[in-house]
Enzyme design. Structure first.
Site, mmCIF file in Angstrom:
data_model
loop_
_atom_site.group_PDB
_atom_site.id
_atom_site.type_symbol
_atom_site.label_atom_id
_atom_site.label_comp_id
_atom_site.label_asym_id
_atom_site.label_seq_id
_atom_site.Cartn_x
_atom_site.Cartn_y
_atom_site.Cartn_z
ATOM 1 N N SER A 67 0.795 -1.240 0.000
ATOM 2 C CA SER A 67 0.000 0.000 0.000
ATOM 3 C C SER A 67 0.819 1.277 0.000
ATOM 4 C CB SER A 67 -0.954 0.013 1.203
ATOM 5 O OG SER A 67 -2.043 -0.851 0.991
ATOM 6 N N LYS A 126 0.597 3.438 -3.028
ATOM 7 C CA LYS A 126 -0.547 4.320 -3.278
ATOM 8 C C LYS A 126 -0.129 5.792 -3.284
ATOM 9 C CE LYS A 126 -3.673 0.973 -1.139
ATOM 10 N NZ LYS A 126 -4.427 0.613 0.075
ATOM 11 N N TYR A 166 -2.579 -2.556 -10.860
ATOM 12 C CA TYR A 166 -2.653 -2.347 -9.414
ATOM 13 C C TYR A 166 -1.912 -3.459 -8.670
ATOM 14 C CZ TYR A 166 -4.586 -1.930 -4.719
ATOM 15 O OH TYR A 166 -4.723 -1.820 -3.352
ATOM 16 N N TYR A 220 -3.787 3.481 7.630
ATOM 17 C CA TYR A 220 -5.066 2.776 7.650
ATOM 18 C C TYR A 220 -6.001 3.436 8.668
ATOM 19 C CZ TYR A 220 -2.270 -0.663 5.085
ATOM 20 O OH TYR A 220 -1.452 -1.283 4.177
ATOM 21 N N VAL A 228 1.214 -3.713 4.016
ATOM 22 C CA VAL A 228 1.154 -5.007 4.695
ATOM 23 C C VAL A 228 2.374 -5.887 4.401
ATOM 24 C CG1 VAL A 228 -1.357 -5.015 4.910
ATOM 25 C CG2 VAL A 228 -0.278 -6.041 2.879
#
Length: 305
Positions: A61, A64, A189, A241, A259
């Site tokens: 992540s 992103k 992705y 998160y 993660v």
């Protein structure tokens, strides 16, 4: 600085026993729970590192942030935020609920999976291959590492186990937030999440964001100042998160976790920090990594608030 880093790492090593490596993507179960490393790169381009800083892991992540920067540089920001929101979700990163229950049906922000899938779809390129090449080139440029590539074992594992992401993407397509072929968007992705990096790469990217998009080594502008500000703001409000508020209070540094065990932090006009510790808490953040950043923030007075 390295003495401080070693002290902080040794003090917080015990926290690796408080979490577990990610298992919902099967290939991530191969990580070693006890691994732990910290790297700092400062505004004078000094590199300080201790522990498992050269251990490779997938960015997950944390990607992103960089893909958001690409989407904002490829498109007018008003168009980007017509398809993805700017507010914290308060839900787990892979929640699908608000795609059905909020008024607009658009993802709350670009740091949750649904929002990130949208920003990935906004990367420019005539073909999927061109988009992938542009993405790889941008990551390598920011990290100053031409060896960054895709871990295809993790990519295949993500693709096979990615039904929740697939469900999100088709909902987003149905509601007009994704243009083009859904499977092509998902493929890119999964690839961006499977980029293999280390803590030094994260610190370098973090420093480039901390310097408002200017490479501290050669003065080259890599990201516009406006975009780098937007990205760091999302890191503060949504980057950890649904623990982002607690992290902002306790640490007070723009940061993004993944993660795979990484955390990338950017202290404006000061330093980039890369932390690796794949033992995760229930929200998906590195347990020891968060504790390390808490201690570093206190010892070095890094809290931006």
């Amino acid at each position: 600085m390295e003495r401080i880093l070693k002290e902080v790492l040794d003090t917080n090593r015990k926290y690796v026993n408080y979490g577990q490596v990610a298992s919902y993507i099967p290939e991530l179960k191969n990580a070693h729970r006890d691994d732990l490393g910290i790297c700092i790169i400062d505004k004078d381009n000094n590199v300080y590192k201790v522990g498992d800083c050269e251990t490779k892991f997938t960015i997950q992540s944390i990607s992103k942030t960089i893909v958001l920067a690409m989407a904002l540089m490829d498109n007018d920001w008003i168009d980007v935020f017509s398809k993805v929101g700017m507010e914290p979700s308060g839900d787990p990163f892979n929640s699908i609920m608000k795609l059905e229950t909020n008024d607009t049906k658009k993802p709350c922000n670009p740091m949750i999976n649904a929002g990130a899938i949208v920003t990935t779809s906004l990367i420019k390129g005539a073909t999927p291959q061109e988009k992938e090449e542009r993405m790889l080139k941008f990551f390598r440029r920011l990290a100053k590492n031409d060896n960054i590539g895709i871990n295809y074992d993790v990519y295949e594992s993500e693709k096979v186990s990615g039904d929740r992401n697939r469900a999100m993407a088709y909902l987003l397509k149905n509601d007009g937030f994704i243009d083009g072929d859904v499977e092509e968007v998902l493929d890119l992705y999964f690839k961006q999440c499977s980029l293999e990096i280390d803590a030094v790469d994260l610190a370098r990217i973090g420093m480039n964001l901390a310097s408002y998009g200017i490479d501290v080594e050669n003065g080259e502008r890599l990201i516009s100042e406006r975009v780098s500000r937007m990205v760091k703001t999302f890191m503060v409000t949504c980057g950890m998160y649904d623990a982002s508020g607690e992290f902002a209070i306790k640490v007070g540094i723009p940061a993004k976790s993944g993660v795979g065990g990484g955390i990338m932090a950017s202290v404006p006009n000061s330093m980039g920090i890369g932390v690796y510790g794949p033992s995760l808490d229930k929200k998906g953040n590195s347990v020891a990594g968060v504790k390390i950043l808490e201690d570093l923030s206190k010892k070095l007075n890094l809290n931006i608030f």
